[in-house]
Design a protein around this motif. Structure first.
Motif, PDB file in Angstrom:
ATOM      1  N   VAL A 106       0.853  -1.055   0.047  1.00 34.10           N
ATOM      2  CA  VAL A 106      -0.138   0.021  -0.007  1.00 34.10           C
ATOM      3  C   VAL A 106       0.872   1.407   0.048  1.00 34.10           C
ATOM      4  CG1 VAL A 106      -0.274   0.195   2.391  1.00 34.10           C
ATOM      5  CG2 VAL A 106      -2.209   1.000   0.903  1.00 34.10           C
ATOM      6  N   ALA A 107       2.076   1.285   0.784  1.00 27.04           N
ATOM      7  CA  ALA A 107       2.830   2.378   0.494  1.00 27.04           C
ATOM      8  C   ALA A 107       3.277   2.769  -0.919  1.00 27.04           C
ATOM      9  CB  ALA A 107       4.276   2.011   1.439  1.00 27.04           C
ATOM     10  N   VAL A 108       3.510   1.765  -1.727  1.00 27.07           N
ATOM     11  CA  VAL A 108       3.774   1.986  -3.063  1.00 27.07           C
ATOM     12  C   VAL A 108       2.563   2.455  -4.004  1.00 27.07           C
ATOM     13  CG1 VAL A 108       4.678   0.804  -5.227  1.00 27.07           C
ATOM     14  CG2 VAL A 108       5.617   0.416  -2.832  1.00 27.07           C
ATOM     15  N   THR A 109       1.407   1.732  -3.865  1.00 27.85           N
ATOM     16  CA  THR A 109       0.404   1.730  -4.513  1.00 27.85           C
ATOM     17  C   THR A 109      -0.698   2.905  -4.057  1.00 27.85           C
ATOM     18  OG1 THR A 109      -1.125   0.073  -3.283  1.00 27.85           O
ATOM     19  CG2 THR A 109       0.069  -0.733  -5.150  1.00 27.85           C
ATOM     20  N   ASP A 110      -0.787   3.307  -2.641  1.00 31.22           N
ATOM     21  CA  ASP A 110      -1.436   4.246  -2.193  1.00 31.22           C
ATOM     22  C   ASP A 110      -0.714   4.959  -1.184  1.00 31.22           C
ATOM     23  OD1 ASP A 110      -3.574   5.981  -1.337  1.00 31.22           O
ATOM     24  OD2 ASP A 110      -5.232   4.513  -0.986  1.00 31.22           O
ATOM     25  N   PRO A 111       0.278   5.673  -1.488  1.00 31.56           N
ATOM     26  CA  PRO A 111       0.956   6.521  -0.532  1.00 31.56           C
ATOM     27  C   PRO A 111       0.434   7.518   0.280  1.00 31.56           C
ATOM     28  CG  PRO A 111       1.808   7.289  -3.140  1.00 31.56           C
ATOM     29  CD  PRO A 111       0.990   6.054  -3.042  1.00 31.56           C
ATOM     30  N   GLU A 152      14.062   5.921  -2.420  1.00 31.81           N
ATOM     31  CA  GLU A 152      12.871   6.661  -2.978  1.00 31.81           C
ATOM     32  C   GLU A 152      11.517   6.469  -2.182  1.00 31.81           C
ATOM     33  OE1 GLU A 152      10.501   7.870  -7.020  1.00 31.81           O
ATOM     34  OE2 GLU A 152      12.042   6.337  -7.289  1.00 31.81           O
ATOM     35  N   LEU A 153      11.425   5.107  -1.925  1.00 31.68           N
ATOM     36  CA  LEU A 153      10.470   4.750  -0.961  1.00 31.68           C
ATOM     37  C   LEU A 153      10.521   5.297   0.406  1.00 31.68           C
ATOM     38  CD1 LEU A 153       7.666   3.175  -0.927  1.00 31.68           C
ATOM     39  CD2 LEU A 153       8.845   1.159  -0.122  1.00 31.68           C
ATOM     40  N   ILE A 154      11.686   5.232   0.732  1.00 28.78           N
ATOM     41  CA  ILE A 154      11.726   5.689   2.176  1.00 28.78           C
ATOM     42  C   ILE A 154      11.807   7.421   2.434  1.00 28.78           C
ATOM     43  CG2 ILE A 154      13.576   5.719   4.096  1.00 28.78           C
ATOM     44  CD1 ILE A 154      14.435   3.135   3.532  1.00 28.78           C
ATOM     45  N   ASP A 155      12.098   7.929   1.405  1.00 30.99           N
ATOM     46  CA  ASP A 155      12.166   9.563   1.339  1.00 30.99           C
ATOM     47  C   ASP A 155      10.692  10.025   1.356  1.00 30.99           C
ATOM     48  OD1 ASP A 155      14.862   9.531   1.400  1.00 30.99           O
ATOM     49  OD2 ASP A 155      15.211   9.947  -0.735  1.00 30.99           O
ATOM     50  N   PRO A 159       9.503  12.457   5.963  1.00 30.67           N
ATOM     51  CA  PRO A 159       9.062  13.377   6.671  1.00 30.67           C
ATOM     52  C   PRO A 159       7.453  13.313   7.244  1.00 30.67           C
ATOM     53  CG  PRO A 159       9.487  14.018   4.384  1.00 30.67           C
ATOM     54  CD  PRO A 159       9.311  12.211   4.345  1.00 30.67           C
ATOM     55  N   CYS A 160       6.936  12.238   7.251  1.00 29.59           N
ATOM     56  CA  CYS A 160       5.783  11.810   7.850  1.00 29.59           C
ATOM     57  C   CYS A 160       5.954  11.125   9.343  1.00 29.59           C
ATOM     58  CB  CYS A 160       4.941  10.851   7.042  1.00 29.59           C
ATOM     59  SG  CYS A 160       4.544  11.559   5.402  1.00 29.59           S
ATOM     60  N   GLY A 161       7.193  11.157   9.716  1.00 33.20           N
ATOM     61  CA  GLY A 161       7.557  10.523  11.004  1.00 33.20           C
ATOM     62  C   GLY A 161       7.958   9.134  10.988  1.00 33.20           C
ATOM     63  N   LEU A 162       8.037   8.498   9.766  1.00 32.68           N
ATOM     64  CA  LEU A 162       8.467   7.146   9.573  1.00 32.68           C
ATOM     65  C   LEU A 162       9.695   6.719  10.489  1.00 32.68           C
ATOM     66  CD1 LEU A 162       8.173   4.462   8.161  1.00 32.68           C
ATOM     67  CD2 LEU A 162       9.735   5.474   6.629  1.00 32.68           C
ATOM     68  N   ASN A 163       9.604   5.845  11.199  1.00 28.11           N
ATOM     69  CA  ASN A 163      10.748   5.375  12.152  1.00 28.11           C
ATOM     70  C   ASN A 163      11.397   4.068  12.025  1.00 28.11           C
ATOM     71  OD1 ASN A 163       9.120   4.093  14.050  1.00 28.11           O
ATOM     72  ND2 ASN A 163       9.085   5.907  15.499  1.00 28.11           N
ATOM     73  N   GLN A 164      10.240   3.251  11.198  1.00 30.88           N
ATOM     74  CA  GLN A 164      10.867   1.684  11.343  1.00 30.88           C
ATOM     75  C   GLN A 164      10.641   1.390   9.775  1.00 30.88           C
ATOM     76  OE1 GLN A 164       8.993  -0.542  14.759  1.00 30.88           O
ATOM     77  NE2 GLN A 164       7.545   1.212  14.479  1.00 30.88           N
ATOM     78  N   VAL A 165      11.865   0.468   9.202  1.00 28.98           N
ATOM     79  CA  VAL A 165      11.592   0.148   7.961  1.00 28.98           C
ATOM     80  C   VAL A 165      12.326  -1.397   7.888  1.00 28.98           C
ATOM     81  CG1 VAL A 165      12.540   0.213   5.694  1.00 28.98           C
ATOM     82  CG2 VAL A 165      12.013   2.376   6.870  1.00 28.98           C
ATOM     83  N   GLY A 185      24.295  -1.248   5.340  1.00 32.29           N
ATOM     84  CA  GLY A 185      25.200  -0.302   5.884  1.00 32.29           C
ATOM     85  C   GLY A 185      25.003   1.147   5.150  1.00 32.29           C
ATOM     86  N   ARG A 186      24.763   1.161   3.926  1.00 30.55           N
ATOM     87  CA  ARG A 186      24.380   2.309   3.143  1.00 30.55           C
ATOM     88  C   ARG A 186      22.920   3.156   3.706  1.00 30.55           C
ATOM     89  NH1 ARG A 186      26.135  -0.357  -1.250  1.00 30.55           N
ATOM     90  NH2 ARG A 186      24.079  -0.977  -2.007  1.00 30.55           N
ATOM     91  N   LEU A 187      22.065   2.137   3.851  1.00 35.00           N
ATOM     92  CA  LEU A 187      20.711   2.430   4.593  1.00 35.00           C
ATOM     93  C   LEU A 187      20.640   3.224   5.692  1.00 35.00           C
ATOM     94  CD1 LEU A 187      18.476  -0.098   2.821  1.00 35.00           C
ATOM     95  CD2 LEU A 187      18.372   2.230   2.021  1.00 35.00           C
ATOM     96  N   GLN A 188      21.653   2.525   6.535  1.00 34.37           N
ATOM     97  CA  GLN A 188      21.570   2.757   7.987  1.00 34.37           C
ATOM     98  C   GLN A 188      22.173   4.252   8.240  1.00 34.37           C
ATOM     99  OE1 GLN A 188      19.932   1.081  11.028  1.00 34.37           O
ATOM    100  NE2 GLN A 188      19.892   3.407  11.065  1.00 34.37           N
ATOM    101  N   THR A 189      23.289   4.416   7.204  1.00 31.46           N
ATOM    102  CA  THR A 189      24.177   5.539   7.435  1.00 31.46           C
ATOM    103  C   THR A 189      23.276   6.624   6.809  1.00 31.46           C
ATOM    104  OG1 THR A 189      25.974   4.310   7.013  1.00 31.46           O
ATOM    105  CG2 THR A 189      26.011   6.807   6.535  1.00 31.46           C
ATOM    106  N   ARG A 190      22.519   6.577   5.773  1.00 29.92           N
ATOM    107  CA  ARG A 190      21.658   7.664   5.295  1.00 29.92           C
ATOM    108  C   ARG A 190      20.354   7.961   5.972  1.00 29.92           C
ATOM    109  NH1 ARG A 190      19.747   8.128  -1.147  1.00 29.92           N
ATOM    110  NH2 ARG A 190      18.002   9.714  -0.649  1.00 29.92           N
ATOM    111  N   TYR A 191      19.996   6.836   6.604  1.00 26.53           N
ATOM    112  CA  TYR A 191      18.738   7.088   7.485  1.00 26.53           C
ATOM    113  C   TYR A 191      19.094   6.691   9.040  1.00 26.53           C
ATOM    114  CZ  TYR A 191      16.593   6.829   3.020  1.00 26.53           C
ATOM    115  OH  TYR A 191      16.528   7.177   1.555  1.00 26.53           O
ATOM    116  N   SER A 192      19.819   7.665   9.700  1.00 26.92           N
ATOM    117  CA  SER A 192      20.325   7.661  10.897  1.00 26.92           C
ATOM    118  C   SER A 192      19.349   7.511  12.215  1.00 26.92           C
ATOM    119  CB  SER A 192      21.425   8.370  11.487  1.00 26.92           C
ATOM    120  OG  SER A 192      21.159   9.715  11.246  1.00 26.92           O
TER     121      SER A 192
END
Length: 242
Positions: A106-111, A152-155, A159-165, A185-192
């Motif tokens: 649903v995050a992809v089809t109906d953000p 792109e999906l996480i981005d 801004p909506c308060g997402l804190n778990q992926v 490693g790249r994801l955790q560095t980018r989204y600390s």
């Protein structure tokens, strides 16, 4: 210490595992997921990852009775995914005993809807499921492809308060050959400020320890336990030594 979250995938009420998300490559391990969950709790694990594979295909939760049994039998923090395509389904999952609901398709089809769920149910209860194949996010139980990359999906939702992926590398899932260390490693560095949970490919305790050394905060482990690559005794010792 990185949080270890054992996975229980469910088809027809039973504990199974698929290889690379292929429903035709299914292995049934246990009849009663609640019994398996209780065993994990007994060694000190605190959270369980339940995936309703029937629900993922049907686009609606199909094994809520299993969820209710696990919640009644244990005190585990339960995260549940599979078939959550509406606010009513999300509410039903949480009311059936899950502490957190994993929403991917649903995050992809109906953000817009997913953003509303983050606001309405709270980011502590809603997890973004990002399942990746060849760099693109897959949906509907890994049966469909999108054109979105995981960043792109996480981005979209940071801004909506997402804190778990929970990010699953489908190509690694069930292969027991190690996760995509570089990607995580790249994801955790980018989204600390976001907890990036590793999923897919764990084949040994050494894989978990390496992720811990890299600073990842949580990891899902499934087939490696069922196949005896990681024993419950090893997990218990790891938890005790912290």
């Amino acid at each position: 210490m990185i949080e270890i979250i054992p996975a229980i995938d469910i088809i027809g009420g039973e504990c199974v595992r698929l290889t690379q998300g292929d429903y035709g490559r299914k292995t049934t391990y246990f009849k009663d997921p609640a019994e398996v969950a209780a065993r994990y709790e007994s060694i000190g694990l605190r959270r369980i990852h339940l995936v309703d594979l029937d629900g993922a295909k049907a686009s609606a939760p199909a094994n809520l009775k299993v969820l209710e049994r696990v919640a009644a039998r244990t005190g585990l923090d339960i995260q549940w995914g599979g078939g959550i395509k509406s606010a009513d389904s999300l509410r039903a999952v949480l009311e059936s005993g899950a502490n957190r609901a994993i929403c991917g398709s649903v995050a992809v089809t109906d953000p817009e809807a997913f953003a509303e769920w983050l606001a309405g149910f709270g980011p502590d209860h809603v997890i973004l499921g990002a399942d990746v194949r060849d760099g693109k996010v897959a949906t509907h139980g890994w049966l469909r492809e999108s054109e979105l990359g995981v960043e792109e999906l996480i981005d979209r939702f940071a801004p909506c308060g997402l804190n778990q992926v929970i990010c699953t590398d489908i190509s690694k899932d069930g292969m027991l050959q190690g996760p995509s260390f570089g990607m995580y490693g790249r994801l955790q560095t980018r989204y600390s400020v976001i907890n990036i949970t590793v999923s897919g490919g764990i084949g040994s305790l050494d894989d978990i320890l390496k992720l811990n050394d890299m600073g990842l905060r949580s990891v899902i482990v499934g087939k490696a336990i069922y196949e005896g690559r990681i024993t419950l005794k090893e997990l218990e010792t790891c938890l005790r030594n912290g």
